[in-house]
Write a protein that holds these residues in place. Structure first.
Motif, PDB file in Angstrom:
ATOM      1  N   GLY A 381     -40.752 -15.990  -6.584  1.00 22.43           N
ATOM      2  CA  GLY A 381     -39.669 -15.017  -6.547  1.00 22.43           C
ATOM      3  C   GLY A 381     -39.798 -14.060  -5.387  1.00 22.43           C
ATOM      4  N   VAL A 382     -41.023 -13.606  -5.114  1.00 17.95           N
ATOM      5  CA  VAL A 382     -41.255 -12.708  -3.985  1.00 17.95           C
ATOM      6  C   VAL A 382     -41.015 -13.441  -2.667  1.00 17.95           C
ATOM      7  CG1 VAL A 382     -43.041 -11.396  -2.759  1.00 17.95           C
ATOM      8  CG2 VAL A 382     -42.840 -11.203  -5.238  1.00 17.95           C
ATOM      9  N   ALA A 383     -41.442 -14.688  -2.599  1.00 17.49           N
ATOM     10  CA  ALA A 383     -41.272 -15.450  -1.355  1.00 17.49           C
ATOM     11  C   ALA A 383     -39.799 -15.658  -1.029  1.00 17.49           C
ATOM     12  CB  ALA A 383     -41.985 -16.801  -1.465  1.00 17.49           C
ATOM     13  N   THR A 384     -38.989 -15.991  -2.045  1.00 16.55           N
ATOM     14  CA  THR A 384     -37.583 -16.287  -1.782  1.00 16.55           C
ATOM     15  C   THR A 384     -36.741 -15.028  -1.636  1.00 16.55           C
ATOM     16  OG1 THR A 384     -37.223 -16.475  -4.184  1.00 16.55           O
ATOM     17  CG2 THR A 384     -37.670 -18.504  -2.962  1.00 16.55           C
ATOM     18  N   LYS A 385     -37.289 -13.881  -1.978  1.00 16.48           N
ATOM     19  CA  LYS A 385     -36.536 -12.629  -1.820  1.00 16.48           C
ATOM     20  C   LYS A 385     -37.109 -11.792  -0.686  1.00 16.48           C
ATOM     21  CE  LYS A 385     -34.795  -8.576  -4.318  1.00 16.48           C
ATOM     22  NZ  LYS A 385     -34.781  -7.813  -5.587  1.00 16.48           N
ATOM     23  N   GLU A 386     -38.235 -11.104  -0.934  1.00 23.91           N
ATOM     24  CA  GLU A 386     -38.757 -10.160   0.059  1.00 23.91           C
ATOM     25  C   GLU A 386     -39.197 -10.853   1.340  1.00 23.91           C
ATOM     26  OE1 GLU A 386     -38.725  -7.848  -3.682  1.00 23.91           O
ATOM     27  OE2 GLU A 386     -39.358  -9.884  -3.170  1.00 23.91           O
ATOM     28  N   HIS A 387     -40.056 -11.879   1.229  1.00 23.07           N
ATOM     29  CA  HIS A 387     -40.543 -12.543   2.446  1.00 23.07           C
ATOM     30  C   HIS A 387     -39.411 -13.238   3.194  1.00 23.07           C
ATOM     31  CE1 HIS A 387     -44.745 -11.660   1.911  1.00 23.07           C
ATOM     32  NE2 HIS A 387     -44.761 -12.175   0.704  1.00 23.07           N
ATOM     33  N   ASN A 388     -38.488 -13.829   2.472  1.00 22.04           N
ATOM     34  CA  ASN A 388     -37.372 -14.499   3.129  1.00 22.04           C
ATOM     35  C   ASN A 388     -36.479 -13.490   3.851  1.00 22.04           C
ATOM     36  OD1 ASN A 388     -35.636 -16.989   3.483  1.00 22.04           O
ATOM     37  ND2 ASN A 388     -34.199 -15.638   2.452  1.00 22.04           N
ATOM     38  N   ILE A 409     -33.373  -4.232  -0.659  1.00 22.16           N
ATOM     39  CA  ILE A 409     -32.825  -5.589  -0.769  1.00 22.16           C
ATOM     40  C   ILE A 409     -31.989  -5.659  -2.043  1.00 22.16           C
ATOM     41  CG2 ILE A 409     -33.388  -8.035  -0.926  1.00 22.16           C
ATOM     42  CD1 ILE A 409     -36.051  -7.385   0.441  1.00 22.16           C
ATOM     43  N   GLN A 410     -30.723  -6.026  -1.892  1.00 19.35           N
ATOM     44  CA  GLN A 410     -29.807  -6.083  -3.028  1.00 19.35           C
ATOM     45  C   GLN A 410     -29.193  -7.460  -3.154  1.00 19.35           C
ATOM     46  OE1 GLN A 410     -27.072  -2.815  -2.230  1.00 19.35           O
ATOM     47  NE2 GLN A 410     -28.211  -1.479  -3.601  1.00 19.35           N
ATOM     48  N   ASP A 411     -28.950  -7.843  -4.399  1.00 18.05           N
ATOM     49  CA  ASP A 411     -28.283  -9.114  -4.661  1.00 18.05           C
ATOM     50  C   ASP A 411     -26.801  -9.000  -4.306  1.00 18.05           C
ATOM     51  OD1 ASP A 411     -27.948 -11.707  -5.441  1.00 18.05           O
ATOM     52  OD2 ASP A 411     -28.902 -11.451  -7.397  1.00 18.05           O
ATOM     53  N   THR A 412     -26.226 -10.101  -3.909  1.00 20.56           N
ATOM     54  CA  THR A 412     -24.809 -10.106  -3.570  1.00 20.56           C
ATOM     55  C   THR A 412     -23.976 -10.587  -4.749  1.00 20.56           C
ATOM     56  OG1 THR A 412     -24.992 -12.344  -2.660  1.00 20.56           O
ATOM     57  CG2 THR A 412     -25.289 -10.495  -1.139  1.00 20.56           C
ATOM     58  N   HIS A 413     -22.671 -10.351  -4.655  1.00 21.37           N
ATOM     59  CA  HIS A 413     -21.708 -10.836  -5.638  1.00 21.37           C
ATOM     60  C   HIS A 413     -20.445 -11.231  -4.895  1.00 21.37           C
ATOM     61  CE1 HIS A 413     -19.764  -6.890  -5.236  1.00 21.37           C
ATOM     62  NE2 HIS A 413     -20.979  -6.389  -5.316  1.00 21.37           N
ATOM     63  N   PRO A 414     -19.517 -11.931  -5.527  1.00 20.32           N
ATOM     64  CA  PRO A 414     -18.339 -12.414  -4.794  1.00 20.32           C
ATOM     65  C   PRO A 414     -17.531 -11.314  -4.123  1.00 20.32           C
ATOM     66  CG  PRO A 414     -18.532 -13.526  -6.911  1.00 20.32           C
ATOM     67  CD  PRO A 414     -19.577 -12.453  -6.899  1.00 20.32           C
ATOM     68  N   ARG A 425     -28.848 -15.194  -0.273  1.00 18.95           N
ATOM     69  CA  ARG A 425     -28.366 -14.593  -1.512  1.00 18.95           C
ATOM     70  C   ARG A 425     -28.361 -13.071  -1.466  1.00 18.95           C
ATOM     71  NH1 ARG A 425     -31.431 -15.314  -7.389  1.00 18.95           N
ATOM     72  NH2 ARG A 425     -30.494 -13.494  -8.406  1.00 18.95           N
ATOM     73  N   TYR A 426     -29.207 -12.481  -0.632  1.00 20.46           N
ATOM     74  CA  TYR A 426     -29.405 -11.032  -0.652  1.00 20.46           C
ATOM     75  C   TYR A 426     -28.896 -10.381   0.630  1.00 20.46           C
ATOM     76  CZ  TYR A 426     -32.644 -12.424  -4.356  1.00 20.46           C
ATOM     77  OH  TYR A 426     -33.194 -12.971  -5.477  1.00 20.46           O
ATOM     78  N   VAL A 427     -28.664  -9.072   0.524  1.00 18.11           N
ATOM     79  CA  VAL A 427     -28.340  -8.231   1.673  1.00 18.11           C
ATOM     80  C   VAL A 427     -29.459  -7.222   1.826  1.00 18.11           C
ATOM     81  CG1 VAL A 427     -26.802  -6.439   2.547  1.00 18.11           C
ATOM     82  CG2 VAL A 427     -25.848  -8.492   1.512  1.00 18.11           C
ATOM     83  N   ILE A 428     -29.977  -7.090   3.047  1.00 18.71           N
ATOM     84  CA  ILE A 428     -31.044  -6.140   3.311  1.00 18.71           C
ATOM     85  C   ILE A 428     -30.506  -5.028   4.210  1.00 18.71           C
ATOM     86  CG2 ILE A 428     -31.920  -7.466   5.286  1.00 18.71           C
ATOM     87  CD1 ILE A 428     -34.737  -6.484   4.539  1.00 18.71           C
TER      88      ILE A 428
END
Length: 864
Positions: A381-388, A409-414, A425-428
């Motif tokens: 989970g950390v790799a696919t979010k923060e590290h990515n 880092i925030q999750d996106t929505h439509p 998937r995320y916006v930083i």
């Protein structure tokens, strides 16, 4: 034998809950014991094979540190991408991962596909791994390791001369402080650096929560590490460090880890054995290496104080010298490197964020809510979010203006504005912070005064040990006694005991095979199984209560001893002495350098190129909040790639220009704003820059009131129409839709474009240019000469907006309805091309500089 086992394993139809539970318990116990036997065999096989890295990726060693002039047991490995990853692009920025040498072997940075190395390979970056071997070289020191890592970084830079910047280097845990040392001594070799779970401020922590920092004081200082090195015949056994880590959480070490395997033995086997292969591989350090670490870092805390020097004593190791952006990743769930130890080096070095800016340093930190220390490196989970996200935003981080930022880092929505510009998937975004925000993460730093006494006591005890005890211990130590002590360490002995070396376990394997063939697990709602779960929770609570009581007692003893006035007086310290200041060495030379810098940049307020004008406008508008978002950056980067402007502006040039313009805006906002007309002399270029700024801001959603006011001030200074600055893009679109067709030769400013159509148009730009954009090759007769309007679209492709008056609220409502046909001014790719500065106007590097690395999708002005 097998038939008897099968008979005992079959539960008669309608058997009671008691029978079902005890059959399951018997089967589960056999399978559990068999997995422990396999763990022991894995431990032995790994040791006999030389303890290679536990990477899941193939690799090739390209530099062996054991063959260098000053040998070290380190090596640089090039990672080979698996079939699931795209081929690596040698022109992309290379990644270098440095794993910690803290008792275990290398490989945790590439433990699985979703890891630091895996993220780099999935994005097509060349990736390198700094590994090490089980045994150190005879005369190896930390200086030898540092020189080896210097050679490795030189090799990576040599292999990628066309990369758009220096390597991105990741240091995990103790690999992080090692990276900080190298980056401070050789700043020209590294690009952005990431310190993941890395302690740099060793005395920091929160009272009642971080007991590990008291260990050195309770043991009387660093002499214990020297003693461990002496009984190891000059070598320090890394298993001792593992023992200390395991004692931090006795509930997990002695119960939860094993009970989890027992409880889920049918599905947990592979994961357990995979992790234990790394956790059971213990490596060796030289006594001199461990003494340097404990005396200068863990107890001495000399890194941030600027008290460290190179082995020859000629160079001071000063973290101020790091020139590339520093990223720090820590977690509130980390009990080994808490956020305070990962971040308090910032207030140690800098009094305020202004000091950071004056030093032209960029620092970004990110705090996870709950992941543990190992989860920072191994969690998928950390790799696919923060590290990515860190890897994706590298280009943006590299051009951030100097300062202190928190990565959010925030999750996106439509409904997320500018969704197409979010890579993944995320916006930083990067929110500005001050040094006071770092201090607020701590409960105060007065508790660190006691560690000054610890340091002094440790120095006295170390001297006593070296002179009176160490010679006797070394006299009775040899290779055989050292080997015996290592094999008797519980971390090794327990694994060897539960392996095929033990003849009493030889029958376990065939019985386990029979059990698997007739496996009958008990139902989850079985009353006895539920009682088992309750008993497990009670054991965990008891061990946690023991840990809390032990830690509280240790903290109380530490404070009683080291905060007492009599001990401070005995070692020659004053009890009320302030905590030692860090390496803030403001001298006459430092002040004179700042004065000369201000003098040199003074003329830049009214002089500069078109690029500098665009950047100053953007920085001035964005600096009100200081928040930097990835979506505007990604939007303009795509346009630059399509128009070829990324080939004319180098990364280094862009970074320096951003730093210069940010400095000018912060130094004197009014003068910087007043100087904009001298940089943007052409009215057409002024409209381009202003329109581009509005459109980039709107990719993140509605423009804030503060930025609207700044836009209006810019429009006033540049003598532009600001009537629509604060209006909704949809409202402007609706108003413009009702206007008559434009007259040839009209050069009015086009209304900015709403973010969702922007997304759609730019998404298709990389493949094909809209046909409508090619139909207006002939400019109108009244258009400006080519020299004055290079890079703009012909006038016939623009539509005049409504008059500069407020759009009524009804227009906003009407604009919400679907539009049947996309008007010309909504074709954002063509519009952004027209407002970008043309390649012919790109600034030339100052004489004496050679610009070799073009920016990979880095446009002018996306730093804010």
């Amino acid at each position: 034998m097998l038939s008897q086992t099968a008979a005992f394993s079959v539960v008669p139809s309608g058997a009671s809950d008691i029978t079902s539970y005890w059959v399951d318990t018997w089967q589960r116990s056999i399978l559990f014991l068999d997995v422990l036997r396999e763990r022991g065999n894995v431990f032995l096989e790994h040791a006999m094979s030389g303890k290679p890295p536990v990477l899941v990726f193939d690799y090739e060693v390209i530099v062996d540190g054991r063959e260098l002039e000053r040998p070290a047991n380190y090596a640089l490995a090039a990672i080979k991408p698996p079939a699931a990853c795209p081929p690596t692009d040698p022109k992309k920025r290379p990644f270098v991962v440095i794993d910690p040498r803290a008792g275990h072997g290398p490989g945790i940075g590439g433990f699985k596909m979703d890891s630091e190395i895996g993220i780099a390979l999935q994005q097509g970056h060349p990736c390198y791994f700094v590994m090490f071997y089980p045994q150190p070289e005879p005369e190896q020191t930390l200086a030898s390791v540092g020189l080896a890592e210097k050679v490795f970084l030189e090799k990576v830079n040599e292999l990628h001369p066309d990369a758009p910047g220096k390597p991105f280097v990741i240091g995990n845990c103790q690999g992080g402080w090692a990276l900080a040392l190298v980056a401070a001594l050789y700043p020209e070799l590294v690009g952005p650096i990431l310190l993941a779970g890395s302690p740099l401020s060793y005395w920091a922590g929160v009272e009642g929560k971080n007991p590990m920092r008291y260990t050195g004081g309770l043991m009387g200082g660093t002499w214990a590490a020297s003693f461990a090195g002496d009984i190891g015949n000059g070598q320090f056994d890394g298993a001792y460090l593992v023992n200390n880590f395991e004692q931090l959480d006795p509930a997990n070490t002695y119960w939860n880890k094993l009970y989890r395997l027992y409880d889920k033995v049918d599905t947990e086997r592979e994961r357990f054995l995979e992790f234990e292969r790394w956790w059971g591989g213990h490596f060796i350090l030289n006594k001199a290496e461990m003494e340097w670490i404990t005396q200068n870092l863990f107890v001495g805390n000399r890194l941030t104080a600027g008290d460290l020097y190179t082995a020859d004593g000629k160079r001071r190791i000063d973290l101020h010298n790091i020139r590339s952006p520093i990223m720090v990743f820590a977690s509130w769930g980390d009990n080994i490197t808490p956020p305070q130890q990962a971040l308090n080096w910032i207030p140690d070095l800098y009094d305020s964020v202004e000091d950071i800016r004056v030093n032209e340093q960029t620092i970004v930190y990110c705090l996870h809510e709950k992941v543990g220390h190992l989860g920072i490196f191994v969690s998928a989970g950390v790799a696919t979010k923060e590290h990515n996200e860190f890897a994706t935003a590298l280009d943006l981080i590299d051009v951030l203006p100097p300062g202190l930022y928190e990565a959010v880092i925030q999750d996106t929505h439509p409904e997320t504005p500018g969704l197409e510009y979010a890579e993944g998937r995320y916006v930083i975004r990067f929110e500005p912070r001050d040094v006071s925000d770092i201090l607020a993460l701590d409960d105060g730093r007065e508790d660190e005064r006691a560690f000054e006494v610890v340091r002094r006591v440790a120095e006295i005890n170390q001297t006593m040990y070296d002179n009176f005890v160490s010679p006797w211990v070394r006299a009775f130590s040899n290779d055989y006694t050292a080997l015996l002590l290592r094999n008797l360490n519980p971390a090794r002995f327990g694994r060897a005991l539960f392996s095929d070396l033990n003849p009493t376990l030889w029958a376990v394997r065939p019985i386990a095979e029979a059990v698997r063939a007739y496996r009958q697990p008990v139902a989850d709602d079985n009353p006895l199984r539920q009682m088992q779960e309750k008993a497990s929770e009670a054991i965990t609570d008891a061990l946690d209560n023991y840990r809390d009581s032990r830690d509280a007692l240790q903290e109380h003893v530490f404070k009683t001893v080291y905060e007492s006035p009599w001990l401070a007086a005995m070692v020659g310290l004053q009890p009320p002495r302030e905590r030692r200041a860090a390496a803030r060495r403001h001298s006459w030379a430092h002040d004179e350098m700042l004065r000369l810098k201000r003098l040199a940049l003074d003329g830049g307020f009214e002089q500069g190129s078109l690029l500098e004008g665009y950047l100053r406008l953007m920085i001035y508008v964005a600096i009100g909040t200081g928040v930097v978002d990835e979506r505007p950056f990604n939007g303009i980067r795509r346009v630059m790639r399509d128009t070829g402007l990324d080939k004319t502006i180098t990364l280094e040039r862009l970074k320096e220009t951003i730093k210069q313009q940010t400095y000018l805006v912060r130094a004197d906002e009014e003068r910087a704003l007043a100087g904009l007309p001298q940089l943007l002399t052409d009215p057409h270029e002024r409209r381009r820059a202003f329109t581009l700024m509005r459109e980039l801001l709107e990719l993140c959603g509605p423009i804030s009131e503060g930025k609207i006011e700044r836009l209006k001030r810019v429009a006033q200074v540049l003598e532009l129409d600001a009537g629509h600055v604060g209006e909704s893009v949809l409202a402007r679109a609706a108003a413009a839709e009702a206007e008559p067709a434009p007259v040839a030769g009209d050069t009015a400013v086009v209304a900015p474009v709403e973010s969702k159509p922007v997304t759609k148009r730019v998404a298709s730009k990389s493949t094909a240019k809209p046909a409508a954009a090619k139909t207006t090759a002939k400019p109108a007769a009244s258009a400006k000469p080519p020299a004055a309007s290079a890079g703009s679209k012909p006038a016939a492709s623009r539509r005049k907006p409504a008059a500069a008056k407020p759009v009524p609220d009804s227009a906003v409502s009407a604009a919400a309805a679907p539009v049947s046909a996309e008007p010309e001014y909504l074709k954002v790719t063509d519009r952004l091309e027209s407002v970008m500065p043309p390649a012919a106007n790109a600034p030339v590097a100052p004489s004496g500089k050679t610009e070799t690395a073009p920016v990979q999708g880095k446009p002018a002005g996306e730093s804010e």
